[in-house]
Design a protein around this motif. Structure first.
Motif, PDB file in Angstrom:
ATOM      1  N   GLN A 161      13.594  -6.421  -0.719  1.00  9.21           N
ATOM      2  CA  GLN A 161      12.308  -5.736  -0.720  1.00  9.21           C
ATOM      3  C   GLN A 161      12.136  -4.916   0.553  1.00  9.21           C
ATOM      4  OE1 GLN A 161       8.913  -8.330  -1.513  1.00  9.21           O
ATOM      5  NE2 GLN A 161       9.145  -7.798  -3.664  1.00  9.21           N
ATOM      6  N   VAL A 162      11.307  -3.891   0.448  1.00 10.78           N
ATOM      7  CA  VAL A 162      10.938  -3.114   1.627  1.00 10.78           C
ATOM      8  C   VAL A 162      10.326  -4.056   2.661  1.00 10.78           C
ATOM      9  CG1 VAL A 162       9.398  -1.320   2.504  1.00 10.78           C
ATOM     10  CG2 VAL A 162      10.571  -1.009   0.316  1.00 10.78           C
ATOM     11  N   CYS A 163      10.722  -3.871   3.908  1.00  9.47           N
ATOM     12  CA  CYS A 163      10.220  -4.704   5.003  1.00  9.47           C
ATOM     13  C   CYS A 163       9.719  -3.756   6.094  1.00  9.47           C
ATOM     14  CB  CYS A 163      11.325  -5.613   5.517  1.00  9.47           C
ATOM     15  SG  CYS A 163      10.779  -6.846   6.711  1.00  9.47           S
ATOM     16  N   PRO A 164       8.450  -3.374   6.066  1.00  6.99           N
ATOM     17  CA  PRO A 164       7.961  -2.361   7.005  1.00  6.99           C
ATOM     18  C   PRO A 164       8.096  -2.807   8.459  1.00  6.99           C
ATOM     19  CG  PRO A 164       6.401  -2.699   5.205  1.00  6.99           C
ATOM     20  CD  PRO A 164       7.406  -3.804   5.125  1.00  6.99           C
ATOM     21  N   THR A 165       8.670  -1.923   9.269  1.00  7.38           N
ATOM     22  CA  THR A 165       8.852  -2.229  10.688  1.00  7.38           C
ATOM     23  C   THR A 165       8.359  -1.111  11.592  1.00  7.38           C
ATOM     24  OG1 THR A 165      11.106  -1.335  10.555  1.00  7.38           O
ATOM     25  CG2 THR A 165      10.852  -3.727  10.288  1.00  7.38           C
ATOM     26  N   GLU A 166       8.019   0.061  11.001  1.00 10.32           N
ATOM     27  CA  GLU A 166       7.591   1.203  11.812  1.00 10.32           C
ATOM     28  C   GLU A 166       6.726   2.130  10.969  1.00 10.32           C
ATOM     29  OE1 GLU A 166      10.905   3.722  12.931  1.00 10.32           O
ATOM     30  OE2 GLU A 166      12.160   2.774  11.394  1.00 10.32           O
ATOM     31  N   PRO A 167       5.900   2.956  11.615  1.00  8.03           N
ATOM     32  CA  PRO A 167       4.949   3.796  10.876  1.00  8.03           C
ATOM     33  C   PRO A 167       5.595   4.722   9.857  1.00  8.03           C
ATOM     34  CG  PRO A 167       4.307   3.689  13.178  1.00  8.03           C
ATOM     35  CD  PRO A 167       5.646   3.008  13.083  1.00  8.03           C
ATOM     36  N   ALA A 168       6.813   5.206  10.126  1.00  7.27           N
ATOM     37  CA  ALA A 168       7.448   6.123   9.184  1.00  7.27           C
ATOM     38  C   ALA A 168       7.620   5.495   7.810  1.00  7.27           C
ATOM     39  CB  ALA A 168       8.801   6.579   9.734  1.00  7.27           C
ATOM     40  N   VAL A 169       7.836   4.178   7.760  1.00 11.13           N
ATOM     41  CA  VAL A 169       7.998   3.503   6.470  1.00 11.13           C
ATOM     42  C   VAL A 169       6.712   3.604   5.658  1.00 11.13           C
ATOM     43  CG1 VAL A 169       8.476   1.293   5.342  1.00 11.13           C
ATOM     44  CG2 VAL A 169       9.742   1.950   7.390  1.00 11.13           C
ATOM     45  N   LEU A 170       5.568   3.530   6.327  1.00 11.40           N
ATOM     46  CA  LEU A 170       4.287   3.605   5.634  1.00 11.40           C
ATOM     47  C   LEU A 170       4.096   4.988   5.025  1.00 11.40           C
ATOM     48  CD1 LEU A 170       2.121   1.813   8.353  1.00 11.40           C
ATOM     49  CD2 LEU A 170       3.391   0.774   6.450  1.00 11.40           C
ATOM     50  N   ALA A 171       4.409   6.046   5.785  1.00 14.57           N
ATOM     51  CA  ALA A 171       4.279   7.409   5.276  1.00 14.57           C
ATOM     52  C   ALA A 171       5.252   7.652   4.130  1.00 14.57           C
ATOM     53  CB  ALA A 171       4.515   8.409   6.408  1.00 14.57           C
ATOM     54  N   TRP A 172       6.485   7.169   4.263  1.00 18.64           N
ATOM     55  CA  TRP A 172       7.486   7.303   3.194  1.00 18.64           C
ATOM     56  C   TRP A 172       6.991   6.623   1.923  1.00 18.64           C
ATOM     57  CZ3 TRP A 172       9.911   2.830   1.332  1.00 18.64           C
ATOM     58  CH2 TRP A 172      10.881   3.049   0.338  1.00 18.64           C
ATOM     59  N   ALA A 173       6.453   5.409   2.043  1.00 16.09           N
ATOM     60  CA  ALA A 173       5.966   4.684   0.876  1.00 16.09           C
ATOM     61  C   ALA A 173       4.775   5.397   0.250  1.00 16.09           C
ATOM     62  CB  ALA A 173       5.587   3.258   1.265  1.00 16.09           C
ATOM     63  N   ALA A 174       3.887   5.941   1.073  1.00 13.73           N
ATOM     64  CA  ALA A 174       2.735   6.668   0.539  1.00 13.73           C
ATOM     65  C   ALA A 174       3.183   7.896  -0.239  1.00 13.73           C
ATOM     66  CB  ALA A 174       1.790   7.048   1.672  1.00 13.73           C
ATOM     67  N   ALA A 222      -3.280  -7.749  -1.773  1.00 10.99           N
ATOM     68  CA  ALA A 222      -3.223  -6.507  -1.005  1.00 10.99           C
ATOM     69  C   ALA A 222      -3.524  -6.799   0.453  1.00 10.99           C
ATOM     70  CB  ALA A 222      -4.214  -5.492  -1.560  1.00 10.99           C
ATOM     71  N   SER A 223      -2.777  -6.181   1.338  1.00 12.43           N
ATOM     72  CA  SER A 223      -2.927  -6.448   2.763  1.00 12.43           C
ATOM     73  C   SER A 223      -4.215  -5.849   3.314  1.00 12.43           C
ATOM     74  CB  SER A 223      -1.754  -5.843   3.537  1.00 12.43           C
ATOM     75  OG  SER A 223      -1.885  -4.426   3.590  1.00 12.43           O
ATOM     76  N   ALA A 256      -0.391  -6.506  10.285  1.00 10.27           N
ATOM     77  CA  ALA A 256      -0.654  -7.307   9.090  1.00 10.27           C
ATOM     78  C   ALA A 256       0.585  -7.508   8.228  1.00 10.27           C
ATOM     79  CB  ALA A 256      -1.753  -6.639   8.254  1.00 10.27           C
ATOM     80  N   ILE A 257       1.455  -6.490   8.128  1.00  6.10           N
ATOM     81  CA  ILE A 257       2.578  -6.587   7.185  1.00  6.10           C
ATOM     82  C   ILE A 257       3.937  -6.401   7.828  1.00  6.10           C
ATOM     83  CG2 ILE A 257       1.070  -5.703   5.356  1.00  6.10           C
ATOM     84  CD1 ILE A 257       2.676  -3.109   5.394  1.00  6.10           C
ATOM     85  N   GLY A 258       3.989  -6.078   9.099  1.00 10.86           N
ATOM     86  CA  GLY A 258       5.273  -5.809   9.733  1.00 10.86           C
ATOM     87  C   GLY A 258       6.224  -6.989   9.650  1.00 10.86           C
ATOM     88  N   THR A 307       2.533   4.958  -3.224  1.00  8.13           N
ATOM     89  CA  THR A 307       2.060   3.620  -2.874  1.00  8.13           C
ATOM     90  C   THR A 307       0.634   3.701  -2.352  1.00  8.13           C
ATOM     91  OG1 THR A 307       4.290   2.903  -2.295  1.00  8.13           O
ATOM     92  CG2 THR A 307       2.452   1.600  -1.412  1.00  8.13           C
ATOM     93  N   LEU A 308      -0.253   2.930  -2.955  1.00 10.51           N
ATOM     94  CA  LEU A 308      -1.602   2.756  -2.417  1.00 10.51           C
ATOM     95  C   LEU A 308      -1.708   1.386  -1.745  1.00 10.51           C
ATOM     96  CD1 LEU A 308      -3.918   4.297  -5.175  1.00 10.51           C
ATOM     97  CD2 LEU A 308      -2.937   5.385  -3.146  1.00 10.51           C
ATOM     98  N   ASP A 309      -1.401   0.319  -2.493  1.00  9.49           N
ATOM     99  CA  ASP A 309      -1.501  -1.034  -1.937  1.00  9.49           C
ATOM    100  C   ASP A 309      -0.152  -1.508  -1.416  1.00  9.49           C
ATOM    101  OD1 ASP A 309      -3.222  -0.492  -4.187  1.00  9.49           O
ATOM    102  OD2 ASP A 309      -3.868  -2.570  -4.188  1.00  9.49           O
ATOM    103  N   PHE A 310      -0.195  -2.153  -0.266  1.00 10.96           N
ATOM    104  CA  PHE A 310       0.956  -2.897   0.243  1.00 10.96           C
ATOM    105  C   PHE A 310       0.679  -4.382   0.008  1.00 10.96           C
ATOM    106  CE2 PHE A 310       1.108   1.077   2.545  1.00 10.96           C
ATOM    107  CZ  PHE A 310       2.461   1.382   2.593  1.00 10.96           C
ATOM    108  N   HIS A 311       1.601  -5.045  -0.687  1.00  6.00           N
ATOM    109  CA  HIS A 311       1.437  -6.463  -1.028  1.00  6.00           C
ATOM    110  C   HIS A 311       2.522  -7.279  -0.324  1.00  6.00           C
ATOM    111  CE1 HIS A 311      -1.546  -6.476  -4.474  1.00  6.00           C
ATOM    112  NE2 HIS A 311      -1.397  -5.189  -4.211  1.00  6.00           N
TER     113      HIS A 311
END
Length: 338
Positions: free
Chosen positions: A99-112, A239-240, A51-53, A116-120
Motif C-alpha cells: 500500500q501507499v505509505c505517505p512520507t512526504e508532501p509530494a505523495v499527497l499531491a500525487w495522490a490528489a 478517513a484521517s 496523522a498518516i505519515g 484521491t479525496l480521503d486518505f484511509h
C-alpha cells in the motif's frame, strides 16, 4: 475525452508533481476543482503527515469527482513514481498487498491528482503492520440523530478513556459523526485492540444507555449512536484527520480540541476554510505523539465482562473469516434456534 485545462506542475520538495485536468470540477455544488484539492493538500501537508505519515494508506479515489462512484485503492496504483514509498499489509484473507505509505508532501499531491479525496490509513506503522499504535473510536449517529448526539456520546468516551488512563483526541468525521484517536504502544495485535474498543464501548453504553450502543445489528440499536467497534478490526479504516470527504460541500475531517468539539459546526470545515484555520489556530492534535498509552485496563474490563457478565466477543464484518470465540454472524430477527 474532454480536457479541463492544461496540465500544471508543482515543485514539491525534491519532486515535480504533474496535475492533469486541473480545472475539472470535483464538487459541482460549490465549483471546487481538482487544482483546489491538490493545493488544499499541499497547504495541510505537515499536520496530515503527522496523522498518516509512515502508515500504509488506502486511497479513496473519486476520479469523476463526487458526482461519480468512488473506489478504494488498496494497492499501489500502476505507474506510481519510484519515490512513493509502500508498506506491505496482510488482509484478513491472508493475502498481502503493498500500500501507499505517505512520507512526504509530494505523495499527497500525487495522490490528489489521481482523484484521491480521503486518505484511509491503517492504525499501524510500516515497520510493524501487525500491531496497531493507534486506537480509534468511531462515534456514528444514525439518520435519526445528529452531530450533537455524537458529541454527547464522544464526551462519555472521553470520560471512560480517562478512567482507563488514556487520553483521546477528537475530530469531526466530515459528516455528523465524531472520531476519537488514542496513541497506544504497539504491544498488542488487532484482536486485542478490537477487544479493548468493545470493552470501552460497553462501558460507554452503561453510562448513557439511552444514547449509545455497540449493537452490531441496526435492528437492535433503537436510534442510538453506534460505537463501531469493528473499525478496530484488521483492514478497517476511517478517513484521517485533514482528509477531504466526498460530500457536496467538500467538508474536511477536522481535528479539534475537546473544548471546540461541542461548539463546532462540521459544515464550517471544508477545502476552502481549513487552510486558513490551520494558519490561524495551528494543529489541535500537535501533541498526539507525545505519549503512547497501554490498553491493559481496557483488556481487564473485557475479561471482567466475560467472566462476570457472560459477555464475549461480538460479530466481525461480513468479509472477515470466522474468528475464534465469535458468536453466530446472523441478524437476530432471522436467527433460528440452535
Amino acid at each position: 475525452m474532454a480536457r479541463h485545462g492544461e496540465a500544471v506542475e508543482y515543485q514539491v520538495g525534491a519532486h515535480t508533481v504533474r496535475v492533469s485536468n486541473p480545472d475539472k470540477v470535483y464538487f459541482p455544488e460549490r465549483g471546487i476543482t481538482k487544482r483546489q484539492v491538490v493545493e488544499y493538500y499541499l497547504a495541510v501537508a505537515d499536520p496530515l503527515l503527522l496523522a498518516i505519515g509512515d502508515r500504509p494508506t488506502t486511497l479513496k479515489r473519486f476520479v469523476d469527482g463526487v458526482a461519480g462512484e468512488p473506489f478504494y485503492a488498496k494497492r499501489l496504483p500502476k505507474g506510481a513514481p519510484e519515490w512513493v514509498a509502500t508498506a506491505r499489509v496482510t488482509f484478513p484473507s491472508g493475502r498481502t498487498a503493498d500500500q501507499v505509505c505517505p512520507t512526504e508532501p509530494a505523495v499527497l499531491a500525487w495522490a490528489a491528482n489521481l482523484g484521491t479525496l480521503d486518505f484511509h490509513p491503517w492504525p499501524v506503522r510500516s515497520a510493524d503492520t501487525d500491531h496497531p499504535d493507534e486506537l480509534r473510536i468511531d462515534v456514528d449517529p444514525p439518520d435519526t440523530a445528529g452531530y450533537a448526539d455524537a458529541v454527547h456520546v464522544a464526551g462519555v468516551v472521553r470520560e471512560v478513556l480517562a478512567d482507563a488512563g488514556l487520553t483521546g483526541y477528537p475530530k469531526t468525521s466530515g459528516g455528523r459523526g465524531v472520531h476519537v484517536l488514542v496513541r497506544i504502544r504497539p504491544d498488542w495485535d488487532f484482536v486485542d485492540v478490537r477487544h479493548a474498543v468493545i470493552a470501552l464501548g460497553r462501558e460507554v453504553e452503561r453510562r448513557t444507555p439511552d444514547r449509545a450502543t455497540i449493537a452490531w445489528w441496526k435492528e437492535e440499536r433503537g436510534g442510538r449512536v453506534f460505537l463501531d467497534y469493528n473499525q478496530a478490526a484488521r483492514d478497517r479504516t476511517v478517513a484521517s484527520a485533514w482528509s477531504v470527504r466526498g460530500t457536496p460541500r467538500a467538508t474536511v475531517s477536522m481535528p479539534l480540541t475537546w473544548a471546540e468539539l461541542a461548539e463546532a459546526d462540521p459544515d464550517d470545515f471544508d477545502v476552502l476554510t481549513v487552510p486558513g484555520l490551520l494558519a490561524e489556530r495551528g494543529n489541535p492534535h500537535e501533541g498526539i505523539d507525545g505519549e503512547a498509552f497501554g490498553i491493559g485496563e481496557l483488556l481487564e474490563w473485557y475479561a471482567r465482562d466475560q467472566r462476570d457478565h457472560g459477555l464475549g466477543d461480538l460479530p466481525y464484518p461480513p468479509d472477515h473469516p470466522k474468528m475464534a470465540g465469535e458468536p453466530r454472524r446472523v441478524q437476530p430477527s432471522r436467527a433460528r434456534p440452535e
